[in-house]
Design an enzyme around this catalytic site. Sequence first.
Site, PDB file in Angstrom:
ATOM      1  N   ASP A 185       0.819  -1.212  -0.093  1.00 25.57           N
ATOM      2  CA  ASP A 185       0.047   0.089  -0.145  1.00 25.57           C
ATOM      3  C   ASP A 185       0.820   1.093  -0.001  1.00 25.57           C
ATOM      4  OD1 ASP A 185      -2.939   0.790   0.310  1.00 25.57           O
ATOM      5  OD2 ASP A 185      -1.949   2.076   1.811  1.00 25.57           O
ATOM      6  N   GLU A 270      -2.372  -1.313  -5.191  1.00 20.58           N
ATOM      7  CA  GLU A 270      -3.498  -0.797  -5.435  1.00 20.58           C
ATOM      8  C   GLU A 270      -3.565  -0.044  -6.758  1.00 20.58           C
ATOM      9  OE1 GLU A 270      -6.484   2.119  -2.937  1.00 20.58           O
ATOM     10  OE2 GLU A 270      -4.303   1.685  -2.051  1.00 20.58           O
ATOM     11  N   CYS A 323     -12.114  -3.948   7.962  1.00 23.23           N
ATOM     12  CA  CYS A 323     -11.216  -4.670   8.656  1.00 23.23           C
ATOM     13  C   CYS A 323     -10.439  -5.890   7.911  1.00 23.23           C
ATOM     14  CB  CYS A 323     -11.879  -5.122  10.031  1.00 23.23           C
ATOM     15  SG  CYS A 323     -11.280  -6.120  10.979  1.00 23.23           S
ATOM     16  N   CYS A 326     -11.825  -9.276  10.210  1.00 21.26           N
ATOM     17  CA  CYS A 326     -13.092  -9.920  10.157  1.00 21.26           C
ATOM     18  C   CYS A 326     -14.026  -9.411   8.790  1.00 21.26           C
ATOM     19  CB  CYS A 326     -14.023  -9.977  11.460  1.00 21.26           C
ATOM     20  SG  CYS A 326     -14.512  -7.907  11.524  1.00 21.26           S
ATOM     21  N   CYS A 342     -11.306  -2.433  15.499  1.00 17.32           N
ATOM     22  CA  CYS A 342     -12.663  -2.610  14.636  1.00 17.32           C
ATOM     23  C   CYS A 342     -13.653  -2.921  15.790  1.00 17.32           C
ATOM     24  CB  CYS A 342     -12.367  -4.027  13.913  1.00 17.32           C
ATOM     25  SG  CYS A 342     -13.796  -4.924  13.286  1.00 17.32           S
ATOM     26  N   CYS A 345     -14.563  -6.998  15.876  1.00 12.53           N
ATOM     27  CA  CYS A 345     -13.720  -8.066  16.116  1.00 12.53           C
ATOM     28  C   CYS A 345     -12.884  -7.733  17.277  1.00 12.53           C
ATOM     29  CB  CYS A 345     -13.291  -8.758  15.238  1.00 12.53           C
ATOM     30  SG  CYS A 345     -12.072  -7.612  14.477  1.00 12.53           S
ATOM     31  N   ASP A 352      -2.104   1.700   7.443  1.00 17.94           N
ATOM     32  CA  ASP A 352      -1.708   1.425   6.289  1.00 17.94           C
ATOM     33  C   ASP A 352      -1.033  -0.433   6.089  1.00 17.94           C
ATOM     34  OD1 ASP A 352      -1.419   3.838   5.545  1.00 17.94           O
ATOM     35  OD2 ASP A 352       0.514   4.223   6.390  1.00 17.94           O
TER      36      ASP A 352
HETATM   37 ZN   LIG Z   1     -12.737  -6.635  12.620  1.00 19.13          ZN
END
Ligand SMILES: [Zn+2]
Length: 395
Positions: A185, A270, A323, A326, A342, A345, A352
Amino acid sequence: MKRAFKYRFYPTDAQAADLSRTFGCVRKVYNLALAARSEAWILRQERVNYNATSAMLTAWKKTEELAYLNEVSSVPLQQVLRHLQTAFTNFFAKRAKYPRFKSRKKSRKSAEYTTSAFRFRDGKLTLAKMTEPLAIVWSRPLPEGAAPSTVTVSQDAAGRWFVSLLCEGPGLKPLPATDAVVGVDAGLDHLLTLSTGEKITNPRYERRDRARLAKAQRELARKTKGDGANRTKARRKVARIHARIADRRRDTLHKITTRLVRENQTIVIEDLAVRNLLKNGRLARAISDAAWSEFRSMLEYKAQWYGREVIAVDRWFPSTKLCSNCGTLQNTMPLSVRTWTCGSCGVTHDRDVNAARNNLAAGLAVSACGAGVRPQRRTPGGQSATKQEPLQREP
Ligand SMILES: [Zn+2]
Protein backbone atom coordinates in the site's frame (compact mmCIF):
# COMPACT_ATOMS: atom_id res chain seq x y z
CA MET A 1 14.12 -9.63 -24.66
CA LYS A 2 15.86 -6.29 -24.94
CA ARG A 3 16.97 -4.31 -21.95
CA ALA A 4 18.69 -0.97 -21.57
CA PHE A 5 21.52 -0.36 -19.15
CA LYS A 6 22.33 3.24 -18.38
CA TYR A 7 25.62 4.52 -17.05
CA ARG A 8 27.34 7.80 -16.43
CA PHE A 9 30.49 8.60 -18.29
CA TYR A 10 33.08 11.35 -18.33
CA PRO A 11 34.07 12.47 -21.82
CA THR A 12 37.43 13.98 -22.65
CA ASP A 13 37.29 17.59 -23.88
CA ALA A 14 37.55 16.37 -27.46
CA GLN A 15 34.77 13.82 -26.96
CA ALA A 16 32.54 16.38 -25.26
CA ALA A 17 33.06 18.77 -28.17
CA ASP A 18 32.35 16.03 -30.69
CA LEU A 19 29.20 14.90 -28.89
CA SER A 20 27.90 18.46 -28.46
CA ARG A 21 28.42 18.99 -32.17
CA THR A 22 26.59 15.71 -32.86
CA PHE A 23 23.64 16.76 -30.67
CA GLY A 24 23.48 20.02 -32.60
CA CYS A 25 23.51 18.23 -35.97
CA VAL A 26 20.87 15.75 -34.80
CA ARG A 27 18.63 18.63 -33.78
CA LYS A 28 19.26 20.48 -37.04
CA VAL A 29 18.46 17.44 -39.20
CA TYR A 30 15.34 16.67 -37.20
CA ASN A 31 14.08 20.25 -37.52
CA LEU A 32 14.87 20.44 -41.24
CA ALA A 33 13.10 17.16 -41.92
CA LEU A 34 10.12 18.18 -39.79
CA ALA A 35 9.88 21.47 -41.70
CA ALA A 36 10.06 19.65 -45.05
CA ARG A 37 7.41 17.16 -44.03
CA SER A 38 5.13 19.84 -42.58
CA GLU A 39 5.43 21.97 -45.70
CA ALA A 40 4.63 19.03 -47.97
CA TRP A 41 1.63 18.15 -45.85
CA ILE A 42 0.23 21.67 -45.44
CA LEU A 43 0.83 22.92 -48.98
CA ARG A 44 0.31 19.76 -51.02
CA GLN A 45 -1.25 17.19 -48.62
CA GLU A 46 1.71 14.96 -49.41
CA ARG A 47 3.17 12.52 -46.96
CA VAL A 48 6.96 12.40 -46.98
CA ASN A 49 8.40 9.13 -45.76
CA TYR A 50 11.68 8.18 -44.09
CA ASN A 51 13.41 7.30 -47.37
CA ALA A 52 12.58 10.70 -48.81
CA THR A 53 13.99 12.51 -45.76
CA SER A 54 17.06 10.28 -45.90
CA ALA A 55 17.62 11.40 -49.51
CA MET A 56 17.17 15.01 -48.38
CA LEU A 57 19.87 14.49 -45.77
CA THR A 58 22.29 13.34 -48.46
CA ALA A 59 21.49 16.48 -50.46
CA TRP A 60 21.82 18.78 -47.43
CA LYS A 61 25.27 17.43 -46.71
CA LYS A 62 26.37 18.50 -50.19
CA THR A 63 25.38 22.13 -49.70
CA GLU A 64 27.92 24.64 -48.48
CA GLU A 65 25.93 25.90 -45.50
CA LEU A 66 25.17 22.40 -44.18
CA ALA A 67 28.52 20.83 -45.00
CA TYR A 68 29.26 20.68 -41.26
CA LEU A 69 26.82 17.76 -41.03
CA ASN A 70 29.64 15.67 -42.53
CA GLU A 71 31.81 16.27 -39.49
CA VAL A 72 29.78 13.95 -37.27
CA SER A 73 28.82 10.29 -37.53
CA SER A 74 25.98 9.88 -40.03
CA VAL A 75 24.24 7.17 -38.00
CA PRO A 76 22.71 9.44 -35.30
CA LEU A 77 21.40 11.67 -38.11
CA GLN A 78 19.74 8.69 -39.80
CA GLN A 79 18.38 7.50 -36.48
CA VAL A 80 16.71 10.82 -35.70
CA LEU A 81 14.97 10.64 -39.09
CA ARG A 82 13.69 7.20 -38.11
CA HIS A 83 12.43 8.63 -34.82
CA LEU A 84 10.65 11.39 -36.73
CA GLN A 85 9.08 8.72 -38.93
CA THR A 86 7.77 6.98 -35.80
CA ALA A 87 6.46 10.29 -34.47
CA PHE A 88 4.51 10.83 -37.71
CA THR A 89 3.22 7.26 -37.75
CA ASN A 90 1.92 7.80 -34.22
CA PHE A 91 0.42 11.14 -35.23
CA PHE A 92 -1.41 9.70 -38.24
CA ALA A 93 -2.65 6.80 -36.08
CA LYS A 94 -3.97 9.46 -33.65
CA ARG A 95 -1.77 8.11 -30.87
CA ALA A 96 0.28 11.26 -30.51
CA LYS A 97 0.27 14.99 -31.13
CA TYR A 98 1.90 16.54 -34.16
CA PRO A 99 5.72 16.42 -33.80
CA ARG A 100 7.29 19.61 -32.48
CA PHE A 101 10.55 21.29 -33.31
CA LYS A 102 13.50 20.62 -31.04
CA SER A 103 14.71 23.70 -29.23
CA ARG A 104 18.36 24.26 -28.42
CA LYS A 105 17.70 24.95 -24.75
CA LYS A 106 14.76 22.76 -23.84
CA SER A 107 15.04 19.59 -25.89
CA ARG A 108 16.77 16.50 -24.66
CA LYS A 109 20.29 16.30 -25.99
CA SER A 110 20.86 12.82 -27.31
CA ALA A 111 22.34 10.83 -30.16
CA GLU A 112 21.63 7.23 -31.03
CA TYR A 113 24.24 4.91 -32.51
CA THR A 114 23.54 1.53 -34.06
CA THR A 115 26.08 -1.30 -34.37
CA SER A 116 27.82 0.09 -37.43
CA ALA A 117 28.66 3.27 -35.50
CA PHE A 118 30.30 1.91 -32.37
CA ARG A 119 32.67 -0.79 -31.27
CA PHE A 120 32.15 -2.72 -28.05
CA ARG A 121 35.07 -4.92 -27.15
CA ASP A 122 36.52 -6.14 -23.85
CA GLY A 123 34.08 -3.93 -21.97
CA LYS A 124 35.21 -0.83 -23.83
CA LEU A 125 32.84 1.28 -25.89
CA THR A 126 34.20 3.43 -28.70
CA LEU A 127 31.93 5.60 -30.84
CA ALA A 128 32.38 6.30 -34.53
CA LYS A 129 34.77 9.15 -35.33
CA MET A 130 36.40 8.77 -31.92
CA THR A 131 39.76 7.24 -31.15
CA GLU A 132 39.45 6.72 -27.41
CA PRO A 133 36.77 4.62 -25.67
CA LEU A 134 34.29 6.43 -23.39
CA ALA A 135 35.23 6.51 -19.71
CA ILE A 136 32.11 4.77 -18.45
CA VAL A 137 31.41 4.30 -14.75
CA TRP A 138 30.24 0.67 -14.70
CA SER A 139 28.03 1.09 -11.65
CA ARG A 140 26.66 -2.41 -12.28
CA PRO A 141 27.89 -5.07 -14.64
CA LEU A 142 26.26 -5.91 -17.92
CA PRO A 143 24.79 -9.43 -17.78
CA GLU A 144 27.00 -12.26 -18.95
CA GLY A 145 27.10 -12.39 -22.74
CA ALA A 146 25.09 -9.19 -23.24
CA ALA A 147 26.05 -7.24 -26.34
CA PRO A 148 24.64 -3.79 -27.08
CA SER A 149 22.71 -3.38 -30.33
CA THR A 150 22.02 0.32 -29.86
CA VAL A 151 23.89 2.93 -27.85
CA THR A 152 22.34 6.25 -26.86
CA VAL A 153 24.48 9.08 -25.58
CA SER A 154 22.77 11.94 -23.77
CA GLN A 155 23.44 14.95 -21.60
CA ASP A 156 20.94 16.14 -19.01
CA ALA A 157 20.07 19.69 -17.95
CA ALA A 158 22.61 19.46 -15.14
CA GLY A 159 25.35 18.86 -17.71
CA ARG A 160 25.91 15.20 -16.82
CA TRP A 161 26.69 12.65 -19.53
CA PHE A 162 24.97 9.29 -19.84
CA VAL A 163 25.25 6.34 -22.12
CA SER A 164 22.46 3.81 -22.45
CA LEU A 165 23.23 0.40 -23.89
CA LEU A 166 20.34 -1.53 -25.35
CA CYS A 167 21.22 -5.18 -25.05
CA GLU A 168 19.78 -8.38 -26.30
CA GLY A 169 20.80 -11.63 -24.82
CA PRO A 170 20.30 -14.53 -22.51
CA GLY A 171 20.85 -12.42 -19.34
CA LEU A 172 17.58 -13.04 -17.59
CA LYS A 173 15.98 -16.27 -16.60
CA PRO A 174 12.85 -16.61 -14.46
CA LEU A 175 13.59 -17.02 -10.77
CA PRO A 176 12.65 -20.28 -9.08
CA ALA A 177 8.97 -20.22 -8.11
CA THR A 178 8.05 -19.38 -4.53
CA ASP A 179 4.85 -19.43 -2.48
CA ALA A 180 5.46 -16.03 -0.96
CA VAL A 181 2.91 -13.32 -1.67
CA VAL A 182 2.79 -9.73 -0.53
CA GLY A 183 0.37 -6.79 -0.57
CA VAL A 184 1.67 -3.26 -0.90
CA ASP A 185 0.00 0.00 0.00
CA ALA A 186 1.19 3.53 -0.68
CA GLY A 187 1.67 4.82 2.83
CA LEU A 188 1.03 8.32 4.08
CA ASP A 189 3.83 8.61 6.58
CA HIS A 190 5.87 5.95 4.83
CA LEU A 191 6.81 5.42 1.24
CA LEU A 192 5.29 1.95 1.19
CA THR A 193 3.65 -0.38 3.66
CA LEU A 194 3.75 -4.15 3.19
CA SER A 195 1.14 -6.63 4.33
CA THR A 196 3.88 -8.22 6.43
CA GLY A 197 3.79 -5.11 8.62
CA GLU A 198 7.07 -3.78 7.25
CA LYS A 199 7.21 -0.09 6.48
CA ILE A 200 9.58 1.39 3.98
CA THR A 201 10.48 4.99 4.66
CA ASN A 202 11.23 7.79 2.26
CA PRO A 203 14.88 8.27 1.32
CA ARG A 204 16.68 9.77 4.28
CA TYR A 205 18.08 12.79 2.48
CA GLU A 206 14.89 13.73 0.69
CA ARG A 207 13.79 16.40 3.16
CA ARG A 208 17.16 18.13 3.22
CA ASP A 209 17.39 18.03 -0.56
CA ARG A 210 13.90 19.52 -0.79
CA ALA A 211 14.94 22.41 1.43
CA ARG A 212 18.00 22.98 -0.74
CA LEU A 213 15.88 22.87 -3.86
CA ALA A 214 13.46 25.46 -2.45
CA LYS A 215 16.38 27.74 -1.57
CA ALA A 216 17.98 27.36 -5.00
CA GLN A 217 14.64 28.08 -6.67
CA ARG A 218 14.21 31.25 -4.59
CA GLU A 219 17.68 32.37 -5.61
CA LEU A 220 16.93 31.71 -9.26
CA ALA A 221 13.65 33.64 -9.03
CA ARG A 222 15.52 36.69 -7.72
CA LYS A 223 17.85 36.75 -10.72
CA THR A 224 16.81 38.99 -13.58
CA LYS A 225 17.66 38.66 -17.25
CA GLY A 226 20.44 41.18 -16.77
CA ASP A 227 22.26 38.82 -14.40
CA GLY A 228 23.41 36.73 -17.35
CA ALA A 229 26.04 34.25 -16.24
CA ASN A 230 24.83 34.21 -12.64
CA ARG A 231 21.34 33.37 -13.76
CA THR A 232 22.63 30.48 -15.83
CA LYS A 233 24.59 29.30 -12.82
CA ALA A 234 21.50 29.49 -10.60
CA ARG A 235 19.49 27.56 -13.19
CA ARG A 236 22.15 24.86 -13.34
CA LYS A 237 22.09 24.56 -9.58
CA VAL A 238 18.32 24.00 -9.52
CA ALA A 239 18.66 21.38 -12.27
CA ARG A 240 21.43 19.63 -10.36
CA ILE A 241 19.43 19.35 -7.14
CA HIS A 242 16.37 18.20 -9.07
CA ALA A 243 18.43 15.50 -10.75
CA ARG A 244 19.87 14.36 -7.45
CA ILE A 245 16.44 14.02 -5.84
CA ALA A 246 15.15 12.05 -8.81
CA ASP A 247 18.26 9.82 -8.88
CA ARG A 248 18.04 8.95 -5.23
CA ARG A 249 14.37 8.26 -5.44
CA ARG A 250 14.81 6.03 -8.47
CA ASP A 251 17.62 4.25 -6.72
CA THR A 252 15.41 3.57 -3.70
CA LEU A 253 12.55 2.36 -5.89
CA HIS A 254 14.89 0.06 -7.83
CA LYS A 255 16.12 -1.55 -4.62
CA ILE A 256 12.62 -2.05 -3.25
CA THR A 257 11.12 -3.39 -6.46
CA THR A 258 14.02 -5.79 -7.06
CA ARG A 259 13.66 -7.11 -3.53
CA LEU A 260 9.87 -7.49 -3.74
CA VAL A 261 10.13 -9.33 -7.04
CA ARG A 262 12.91 -11.60 -5.83
CA GLU A 263 11.15 -12.53 -2.62
CA ASN A 264 7.59 -12.93 -3.84
CA GLN A 265 5.71 -14.85 -6.48
CA THR A 266 2.75 -12.50 -6.43
CA ILE A 267 2.71 -8.84 -5.53
CA VAL A 268 -0.61 -7.10 -5.08
CA ILE A 269 -0.75 -3.34 -5.39
CA GLU A 270 -3.53 -0.82 -5.46
CA ASP A 271 -4.48 0.65 -8.80
CA LEU A 272 -4.01 4.07 -7.30
CA ALA A 273 -5.40 7.08 -9.08
CA VAL A 274 -2.62 9.53 -8.48
CA ARG A 275 -4.66 12.33 -9.94
CA ASN A 276 -7.42 11.99 -7.36
CA LEU A 277 -5.02 11.82 -4.48
CA LEU A 278 -3.18 14.93 -5.57
CA LYS A 279 -6.24 17.00 -4.73
CA ASN A 280 -5.45 16.42 -1.09
CA GLY A 281 -2.67 18.80 -0.09
CA ARG A 282 -1.17 16.64 2.63
CA LEU A 283 -1.00 13.65 0.37
CA ALA A 284 0.44 15.51 -2.58
CA ARG A 285 3.98 15.59 -1.24
CA ALA A 286 3.92 11.97 -0.17
CA ILE A 287 2.57 10.80 -3.51
CA SER A 288 4.90 12.82 -5.69
CA ASP A 289 7.89 11.78 -3.59
CA ALA A 290 6.89 8.17 -3.58
CA ALA A 291 6.32 8.28 -7.33
CA TRP A 292 3.81 5.51 -7.13
CA SER A 293 3.49 5.13 -10.85
CA GLU A 294 7.24 4.84 -11.29
CA PHE A 295 7.21 2.17 -8.61
CA ARG A 296 4.42 0.35 -10.37
CA SER A 297 6.06 0.33 -13.79
CA MET A 298 9.37 -0.89 -12.35
CA LEU A 299 7.54 -3.61 -10.47
CA GLU A 300 5.67 -4.69 -13.57
CA TYR A 301 8.63 -4.97 -15.90
CA LYS A 302 10.82 -6.71 -13.35
CA ALA A 303 8.03 -9.17 -12.61
CA GLN A 304 7.93 -9.90 -16.32
CA TRP A 305 11.69 -10.47 -16.44
CA TYR A 306 11.70 -12.86 -13.53
CA GLY A 307 8.43 -14.70 -14.10
CA ARG A 308 6.47 -13.08 -11.27
CA GLU A 309 2.94 -11.72 -11.13
CA VAL A 310 1.75 -8.22 -10.28
CA ILE A 311 -1.94 -7.75 -9.58
CA ALA A 312 -3.45 -4.28 -9.41
CA VAL A 313 -6.61 -4.11 -7.34
CA ASP A 314 -9.31 -1.76 -8.56
CA ARG A 315 -9.34 1.50 -6.77
CA TRP A 316 -13.01 1.39 -5.76
CA PHE A 317 -11.96 -1.31 -3.37
CA PRO A 318 -12.32 0.15 0.18
CA SER A 319 -8.96 -1.09 1.41
CA THR A 320 -8.59 1.40 4.25
CA LYS A 321 -12.14 1.06 5.60
CA LEU A 322 -12.28 -2.72 5.63
CA CYS A 323 -11.21 -4.73 8.68
CA SER A 324 -8.67 -7.23 7.35
CA ASN A 325 -9.47 -9.58 10.23
CA CYS A 326 -13.25 -9.95 10.09
CA GLY A 327 -14.27 -8.10 6.94
CA THR A 328 -16.46 -5.50 8.61
CA LEU A 329 -16.63 -2.22 6.73
CA GLN A 330 -16.12 0.94 8.80
CA ASN A 331 -18.28 3.91 7.92
CA THR A 332 -15.61 6.53 7.77
CA MET A 333 -11.85 6.56 7.91
CA PRO A 334 -10.46 10.10 8.04
CA LEU A 335 -6.88 10.55 6.83
CA SER A 336 -5.81 11.59 10.31
CA VAL A 337 -6.62 8.16 11.77
CA ARG A 338 -3.37 6.20 11.99
CA THR A 339 -4.56 3.24 14.07
CA TRP A 340 -8.06 2.07 14.77
CA THR A 341 -9.88 -0.76 16.52
CA CYS A 342 -12.54 -2.75 14.75
CA GLY A 343 -15.91 -2.50 16.51
CA SER A 344 -16.89 -6.04 15.54
CA CYS A 345 -13.85 -8.16 16.29
CA GLY A 346 -11.84 -5.83 18.52
CA VAL A 347 -8.59 -6.11 16.55
CA THR A 348 -6.48 -2.97 16.47
CA HIS A 349 -5.08 -2.10 13.07
CA ASP A 350 -2.33 0.07 11.75
CA ARG A 351 -4.09 1.95 8.98
CA ASP A 352 -1.53 1.25 6.24
CA VAL A 353 -0.74 -2.35 7.17
CA ASN A 354 -4.46 -3.12 7.25
CA ALA A 355 -4.85 -1.61 3.77
CA ALA A 356 -1.88 -3.59 2.43
CA ARG A 357 -3.39 -6.82 3.84
CA ASN A 358 -6.74 -6.06 2.23
CA ASN A 359 -5.05 -5.40 -1.08
CA LEU A 360 -3.31 -8.74 -0.83
CA ALA A 361 -6.53 -10.62 -0.03
CA ALA A 362 -8.44 -8.92 -2.84
CA GLY A 363 -5.64 -9.56 -5.30
CA LEU A 364 -5.37 -13.21 -4.41
CA ALA A 365 -9.16 -13.60 -4.71
CA VAL A 366 -9.00 -12.19 -8.22
CA SER A 367 -6.09 -14.47 -9.03
CA ALA A 368 -7.79 -17.56 -7.53
CA CYS A 369 -10.98 -16.92 -9.54
CA GLY A 370 -8.88 -17.47 -12.60
CA ALA A 371 -9.59 -13.95 -13.72
CA GLY A 372 -5.92 -13.16 -13.61
CA VAL A 373 -5.09 -9.54 -13.69
CA ARG A 374 -8.12 -7.35 -14.12
CA PRO A 375 -8.27 -5.27 -17.21
CA GLN A 376 -6.65 -1.99 -16.31
CA ARG A 377 -8.89 1.00 -16.50
CA ARG A 378 -6.39 3.62 -17.42
CA THR A 379 -8.25 6.89 -17.58
CA PRO A 380 -6.67 9.35 -19.98
CA GLY A 381 -4.16 11.39 -18.09
CA GLY A 382 -4.69 9.33 -14.98
CA GLN A 383 -1.25 7.80 -15.21
CA SER A 384 0.41 10.83 -16.68
CA ALA A 385 2.74 11.08 -13.71
CA THR A 386 4.95 8.52 -15.41
CA LYS A 387 6.14 8.68 -18.89
CA GLN A 388 5.63 5.29 -20.45
CA GLU A 389 9.22 4.19 -20.79
CA PRO A 390 9.81 2.18 -23.93
CA LEU A 391 13.03 0.87 -22.52
CA GLN A 392 13.47 -1.03 -19.35
CA ARG A 393 16.16 -0.15 -16.92
CA GLU A 394 17.90 -2.41 -14.54
CA PRO A 395 18.40 -1.39 -10.88
ZN1 LIG B 1 -12.86 -6.70 12.56
